[in-house]
Design a protein around this motif. Structure first.
Motif, short mmCIF file in Angstrom:
data_model
loop_
_atom_site.label_atom_id
_atom_site.label_comp_id
_atom_site.label_asym_id
_atom_site.label_seq_id
_atom_site.Cartn_x
_atom_site.Cartn_y
_atom_site.Cartn_z
N PRO A 42 -4.55 4.11 -7.95
CA PRO A 42 -3.63 3.47 -7.00
C PRO A 42 -3.53 4.19 -5.67
O PRO A 42 -3.22 3.56 -4.65
N SER A 52 2.26 6.86 -6.59
CA SER A 52 1.18 7.63 -7.18
C SER A 52 1.39 9.12 -6.94
O SER A 52 1.21 9.95 -7.84
N PHE A 62 2.28 1.92 -3.48
CA PHE A 62 1.29 2.48 -4.40
C PHE A 62 0.99 3.94 -4.08
O PHE A 62 0.88 4.77 -4.99
N VAL A 63 0.87 4.26 -2.79
CA VAL A 63 0.56 5.64 -2.41
C VAL A 63 1.70 6.58 -2.78
O VAL A 63 1.49 7.63 -3.41
N ASN A 96 -3.18 0.03 3.06
CA ASN A 96 -2.53 0.46 4.30
C ASN A 96 -3.42 0.18 5.51
O ASN A 96 -2.95 -0.36 6.53
N GLY A 135 0.81 -1.21 0.00
CA GLY A 135 0.00 0.00 0.00
C GLY A 135 0.85 1.26 0.00
O GLY A 135 0.55 2.22 -0.72
N GLY A 179 -4.17 1.94 -2.65
CA GLY A 179 -2.99 1.85 -1.80
C GLY A 179 -3.31 2.25 -0.37
O GLY A 179 -2.86 1.60 0.59
N SER A 180 -4.11 3.31 -0.20
CA SER A 180 -4.54 3.72 1.14
C SER A 180 -5.38 2.64 1.80
O SER A 180 -5.23 2.36 2.99
#
Length: 236
Positions: free
Chosen positions: A178, A144, A140-141, A186, A137, A182-183
């Motif tokens: 994402p 992004s 991705f965060v 997380n 995650g 991603g969040s």
């Protein structure tokens, strides 16, 4: 080791008093409780921080409502006029969104810590699984955010600050939206690491909130770039 108390635990989680109490954390007491050492002995009202945090714990201000503000800006440019620049207005709104995300994460953690753990997840294997999901995650965060930049991440296109084209490089070539997913990863990973059924339930709510935000955001963003493409063709 405490087990999750089924319906009773869920009922406690969903009561307004619990949401506010979890949100307040060290800043105050729950609504309806007496303030220790008070002279009047009357119940203390919810604080403003408690009401805001309780509302935002699962998305609230940080998602759908912010998009309504951004849509109003796209139609009227009132924020840009008020701040004297679309860039300044975008940075201000983005900062508010960022701070609310920190507040939501704090509320999320407080909610987990105040509820019992799930015995089946309270083991090393689950902890490391959650750590892996959390790591994915974060990747991705951060990737992004790097690809979009601050303005691109925080609704710059609603302020008329458009990129030449929509971003398609990593992580957007792997996953749509994402930042959102991603969040969500997380929160999921953090919940598993803490063996928290409360966290898992809140993760589902967060995911549903993001899904609603995507339903509103995607067609609107596509229309913005479609109009940009039409203007470019007319100017040629």
């Amino acid at each position: 080791m405490k087990k999750f108390r089924g319906v009773r635990g869920l009922r406690t989680l969903l009561t307004p008093e619990f949401r506010v109490g979890a949100a307040l954390g060290p800043w105050g007491v729950r609504a309806g409780e007496k303030e220790s050492g008070g002279s009047s002995g009357k119940p203390r009202d919810e604080t403003v921080m408690g009401r805001v945090a309780g509302y935002d714990c699962c998305g609230g201000f940080g998602n759908v409502d912010i998009y309504q503000v951004a849509r109003l800006e796209h139609k009227t440019r009132k924020l840009s006029q008020a701040f004297g620049s679309p860039y300044v207005a975008c940075y201000c709104l983005g900062t508010i969104v960022l701070l609310l995300n920190f507040l939501r994460s704090h509320c999320f953690t407080q909610a987990m810590l105040r509820q019992p753990k799930m015995e089946g997840l309270d083991c090393k294997e689950a902890y490391y699984l959650g750590l892996i999901i959390l790591g994915i995650g974060i990747v991705f965060v951060l990737s992004s955010f790097h690809a979009l930049g601050f303005i691109g991440t925080y609704l710059g296109d609603y302020f008329g600050i458009l990129k030449e084209a929509r971003v398609t490089k990593f992580p957007f070539n792997v996953l749509d939206n994402p930042m959102y997913w991603g969040s969500t990863a997380n929160y999921l990973g953090w919940s598993i690491m803490n063996a928290s059924p409360t966290g898992l339930l809140l993760t589902i709510i967060v995911a549903l909130t993001y899904t609603v935000a995507i339903v509103f955001e995607e067609p609107f963003t596509e229309e913005i770039y479609r109009q940009k493409a039409l203007k470019s063709q007319k100017n040629k």
